[in-house]
Every structure is written in C-alpha cells, then in structure tokens.
Design a protein around this motif. Structure first.
Motif, PDB file in Angstrom:
ATOM      1  N   PHE A 248       0.848  -1.207   0.000  1.00  0.00           N
ATOM      2  CA  PHE A 248       0.000   0.000   0.000  1.00  0.00           C
ATOM      3  C   PHE A 248       0.881   1.254   0.000  1.00  0.00           C
ATOM      4  O   PHE A 248       2.096   1.163   0.208  1.00  0.00           O
ATOM      5  CB  PHE A 248      -0.930  -0.008   1.221  1.00  0.00           C
ATOM      6  CG  PHE A 248      -1.909  -1.149   1.203  1.00  0.00           C
ATOM      7  CD1 PHE A 248      -3.018  -1.121   0.358  1.00  0.00           C
ATOM      8  CD2 PHE A 248      -1.709  -2.262   2.000  1.00  0.00           C
ATOM      9  CE1 PHE A 248      -3.911  -2.193   0.325  1.00  0.00           C
ATOM     10  CE2 PHE A 248      -2.592  -3.331   1.969  1.00  0.00           C
ATOM     11  CZ  PHE A 248      -3.698  -3.299   1.131  1.00  0.00           C
TER      12      PHE A 248
ATOM     13  N   GLY B  40       0.735   5.218   4.993  1.00  0.00           N
ATOM     14  CA  GLY B  40      -0.402   4.491   5.562  1.00  0.00           C
ATOM     15  C   GLY B  40       0.043   3.516   6.643  1.00  0.00           C
ATOM     16  O   GLY B  40       1.231   3.424   6.961  1.00  0.00           O
ATOM     17  N   PRO B  41      -0.919   2.780   7.212  1.00  0.00           N
ATOM     18  CA  PRO B  41      -0.637   1.905   8.350  1.00  0.00           C
ATOM     19  C   PRO B  41       0.393   0.799   8.083  1.00  0.00           C
ATOM     20  O   PRO B  41       1.263   0.559   8.919  1.00  0.00           O
ATOM     21  CB  PRO B  41      -1.991   1.274   8.674  1.00  0.00           C
ATOM     22  CG  PRO B  41      -3.003   2.001   7.889  1.00  0.00           C
ATOM     23  CD  PRO B  41      -2.342   2.813   6.839  1.00  0.00           C
ATOM     24  N   THR B  42       0.314   0.126   6.928  1.00  0.00           N
ATOM     25  CA  THR B  42       1.276  -0.948   6.646  1.00  0.00           C
ATOM     26  C   THR B  42       2.673  -0.362   6.518  1.00  0.00           C
ATOM     27  O   THR B  42       3.661  -0.908   7.015  1.00  0.00           O
ATOM     28  CB  THR B  42       0.885  -1.705   5.355  1.00  0.00           C
ATOM     29  OG1 THR B  42      -0.522  -1.915   5.347  1.00  0.00           O
ATOM     30  CG2 THR B  42       1.590  -3.043   5.271  1.00  0.00           C
TER      31      THR B  42
ATOM     32  N   HIS C  47      -1.052  -7.693   5.305  1.00  0.00           N
ATOM     33  CA  HIS C  47      -1.986  -8.014   6.377  1.00  0.00           C
ATOM     34  C   HIS C  47      -2.910  -9.147   5.940  1.00  0.00           C
ATOM     35  O   HIS C  47      -2.601  -9.897   5.025  1.00  0.00           O
ATOM     36  CB  HIS C  47      -2.744  -6.768   6.841  1.00  0.00           C
ATOM     37  CG  HIS C  47      -3.473  -6.046   5.743  1.00  0.00           C
ATOM     38  ND1 HIS C  47      -4.207  -6.690   4.783  1.00  0.00           N
ATOM     39  CD2 HIS C  47      -3.572  -4.722   5.460  1.00  0.00           C
ATOM     40  CE1 HIS C  47      -4.750  -5.794   3.968  1.00  0.00           C
ATOM     41  NE2 HIS C  47      -4.366  -4.590   4.350  1.00  0.00           N
TER      42      HIS C  47
ATOM     43  N   ALA D  23      -9.002   1.277   0.739  1.00  0.00           N
ATOM     44  CA  ALA D  23      -7.742   1.099   0.002  1.00  0.00           C
ATOM     45  C   ALA D  23      -7.853   0.006  -1.053  1.00  0.00           C
ATOM     46  O   ALA D  23      -6.882  -0.654  -1.382  1.00  0.00           O
ATOM     47  CB  ALA D  23      -6.606   0.820   0.974  1.00  0.00           C
TER      48      ALA D  23
ATOM     49  N   ALA E 152      -8.517  -4.639   0.820  1.00  0.00           N
ATOM     50  CA  ALA E 152      -7.908  -3.838   1.884  1.00  0.00           C
ATOM     51  C   ALA E 152      -8.732  -4.045   3.156  1.00  0.00           C
ATOM     52  O   ALA E 152      -9.928  -4.344   3.087  1.00  0.00           O
ATOM     53  CB  ALA E 152      -7.899  -2.368   1.485  1.00  0.00           C
TER      54      ALA E 152
ATOM     55  N   SER F 101      -9.540  -1.748   5.224  1.00  0.00           N
ATOM     56  CA  SER F 101     -10.482  -0.628   5.270  1.00  0.00           C
ATOM     57  C   SER F 101     -11.747  -0.994   4.479  1.00  0.00           C
ATOM     58  O   SER F 101     -12.856  -0.602   4.840  1.00  0.00           O
ATOM     59  CB  SER F 101      -9.830   0.635   4.698  1.00  0.00           C
ATOM     60  OG  SER F 101      -9.086   0.329   3.535  1.00  0.00           O
TER      61      SER F 101
ATOM     62  N   GLY G 189      -4.195   3.047  -0.897  1.00  0.00           N
ATOM     63  CA  GLY G 189      -3.725   2.872   0.469  1.00  0.00           C
ATOM     64  C   GLY G 189      -4.531   3.826   1.312  1.00  0.00           C
ATOM     65  O   GLY G 189      -5.135   4.775   0.782  1.00  0.00           O
ATOM     66  N   THR G 190      -4.586   3.576   2.629  1.00  0.00           N
ATOM     67  CA  THR G 190      -5.344   4.521   3.443  1.00  0.00           C
ATOM     68  C   THR G 190      -4.503   5.757   3.796  1.00  0.00           C
ATOM     69  O   THR G 190      -5.039   6.697   4.368  1.00  0.00           O
ATOM     70  CB  THR G 190      -5.903   3.853   4.710  1.00  0.00           C
ATOM     71  OG1 THR G 190      -4.853   3.179   5.392  1.00  0.00           O
ATOM     72  CG2 THR G 190      -7.005   2.860   4.361  1.00  0.00           C
ATOM     73  N   GLY G 191      -3.218   5.749   3.419  1.00  0.00           N
ATOM     74  CA  GLY G 191      -2.422   6.985   3.517  1.00  0.00           C
ATOM     75  C   GLY G 191      -3.052   8.084   2.667  1.00  0.00           C
ATOM     76  O   GLY G 191      -3.477   9.127   3.181  1.00  0.00           O
TER      77      GLY G 191
END
Ligand code: MLT
Length: 312
Positions: free
Chosen positions: A24, A28-30, A80, A144, A148, A150, A172-174
């Motif tokens: 991603f 973002g989180p990853t 993930h 994402a 994903a 999300s 990506g959630t970024g």
C-alpha cells in the motif's frame, strides 16, 4: 556444486540491502509498521532494509511481484490479512498465498477506528446512525481497494448498519486519509497505526473502535460494539513473507532479525502507544504464520462468497 554455492551465498546473506515490499501507499498503516521494524531488522542483519511501496488492487500487485521475485532473501514482503481474503475476492489471482511463498513470521495485530472528516455533520455515533439512514446515498466511504482491511471494515459496517454508502477506492489509506483531512471524502475505517495521533490531535472525528474492549491509547473512545453494533470486531493481523524457494538458512536469518525487531524497546513502545499487539514469540515463526494464514483463508472464503463481493 550448486548445493555448495547456494550454501556459500546463504552464509554471506545479506551482503547488500534487502527490499521490504509494502503493498500500500507510503504514509499508511502498513507503511508505518514496515518503516518502524525495517530499522532494527536492518541493524540485526547488518544491512539496510529498504521499504518499497508497490501499490494497487488491494495489495495483490505487490504480492504478485514478490511471488515472482528471485528467491534469495533480497526481496521480502509484509502484508496483512488481505493475503487470506484475496483468493476469495479475486477470481483471477496471479499468486497463491499457500504455494508461492515462504513464511517468516507474524508481525503485529492492529485494531481499527471509524472516522469522519472533521466537519462531518454527526457529533457522535448515535447522530451518525440517524444521519446515515437519511443520507446514505450522499455519503462517501474511503477504502484502500478490494481486499484492503479498510474495505472489509466498511463492508461489515454497512452490513450491520443496513446502509449502502458510496465507496471510494484509493491505493492505500495513507492517501485516503489525506482526502479525509482535506474534507474531500466523508468516512474511513482505518488502523490505529495511522489514526491514533490524528485522533489525539483532533484532526478527525472518531465514532468508535473495532475492538470489543476500549483501547488503552484511546480510553475515551467507545467501542462500536458497546454502541449497538453487537459483536463488531476487526483486528488486523500482519505477516512477513519471502518468495517460495528462498533458502532455509536465509529464512532463518530473516526470522531472527524480525524477532529482534519485535523485541526492540522503541518498536514495543511505539506499538503500545498505538494499541497494537506484538504476537507471542512462537507466532513470529514460519509455522505460526502459515497455520494462521491457512485458518484465515478457510474462515474468510465463505463469508466473502456470501457477501458476493469479488473482482472478475
Ligand atoms: C494501508 O497500509 O494503506 C492499509 O493497510 C490499507 C488497508 O486498509 O488495507
């Protein structure tokens, strides 16, 4: 002989930087988790671990890249639970999570938070419920991409709420978060590894956490479960992989480095501050990850089939 040569290579590993592929977008989180552990992993390996973002199609483009990479330890992968949902979500999957990879270990378990842009017209979860029932078609929900977390969290939320929102996919959630902060999109369900600092700074509105108990990092934020979405629980597990055929001695070095990283005091502190859990040491192993992945593929397959969501 070839065997002896491979062994010599394995002993020298690593003699150049190792690429850690993140499926991603940066920020973002990853990506946050990858960059956090890349530094102590690199120290343990005596080489730099370079994070590379290969984005798109809910993480499946990156997984395909890693599945096809030279199996020498210089390309590794963090992903993930999308690794377990992809076989049911993608009809034409170009990799097999159970055949194309070696397993290094589980990495971290991360809860999620349901957020809105700061000026979204619902002050709390109860107002959100009323608002969504009346305005569902006008409300946008970022994610994402298919597969994903999300996306999965959003599906679960819409299904329990009985509403259909306009879902907007990002890489990506970024980038999704950037649009939430900029007010271009209304809602996002995202992991605490990205959201805790933004919630604490009041830059986003938060309606609930996806754990069954409140999080130590956000003690004043109620769970979605306690607010009426009974049993609503999403915890995002992560694993680290290498291409199939990576030599066992190389995998052992990578696993040892991952274990060192997961016990690094800075990493432990940062993950604790984000209410994210480090798995027990025996799960930070090839067998620990593989067993979990197999169980998760079995768990998610029928759920996704029933929901009828997939890519052709
Ligand atoms: C990310 O790193 O952007 C997220 O993990 C994407 C997701 O929601 O799965």
């Amino acid at each position: 002989t070839l065997g002896a040569g491979t062994q010599a290579h394995s002993q020298a590993f690593p003699d150049k930087p190792v690429a850690l592929v993140v499926p991603f977008a940066a920020g973002g989180p990853t990506d946050v988790v990858a960059r956090m552990i890349a530094i102590p992993m690199g120290k343990a390996l005596g080489q730099t671990v370079l994070v590379e973002n290969t984005v798109g199609a809910g993480g499946t483009i990156a997984a395909t890249r890693v599945a096809r990479a030279t199996p020498n330890g210089y390309t590794i992968f963090i992903h993930h639970m999308g690794m377990a949902t992809a076989p049911a979500l993608y009809k034409k999957l170009t990799f097999d999570p159970l055949k194309d990879f070696e397993y290094i270990g589980q990495v971290v378990d991360v809860p999620m938070t349901l957020l809105a842009r700061k000026d979204f017209p619902a002050a709390n979860f109860s107002e959100l419920q009323t608002y969504l029932k009346a305005n569902a078609s006008k409300v946008s929900l970022a994610n994402a991409g298919l597969g994903a977390v999300s996306h999965l969290c959003g599906l679960l939320f819409m299904s329990q709420m009985g509403v259909e929102l306009n879902t907007i996919p990002y890489k990506g959630t970024g980038p999704a978060m950037n649009d939430l902060l900029g007010g271009q999109v209304d809602l996002l369900c995202d992991q605490t590894t990205q959201t805790v600092p933004l919630i604490k700074d009041g830059r986003v509105k938060v309606y609930g956490v996806t754990s069954l108990n409140r999080l130590s990092a956000l003690p004043n934020v109620p769970t979605l479960n306690e607010q009426g979405l009974k049993g609503f629980e999403v915890k995002v597990w992560h694993g680290m992989y290498a291409p199939k055929g990576t030599p066992a001695p190389v995998l052992e070095k990578l696993n040892a480095a991952l274990k060192v990283a997961m016990q690094d005091p800075m990493v432990k502190q940062r993950l604790a501050d984000l209410s994210s859990d480090i798995p027990p040491m025996d799960k930070i192993s090839a067998a620990g990850l593989k067993t979990h992945l197999e169980a998760e593929i079995i768990k998610w397959g029928p759920v996704i089939k029933k929901a009828g969501v997939y890519a052709d």
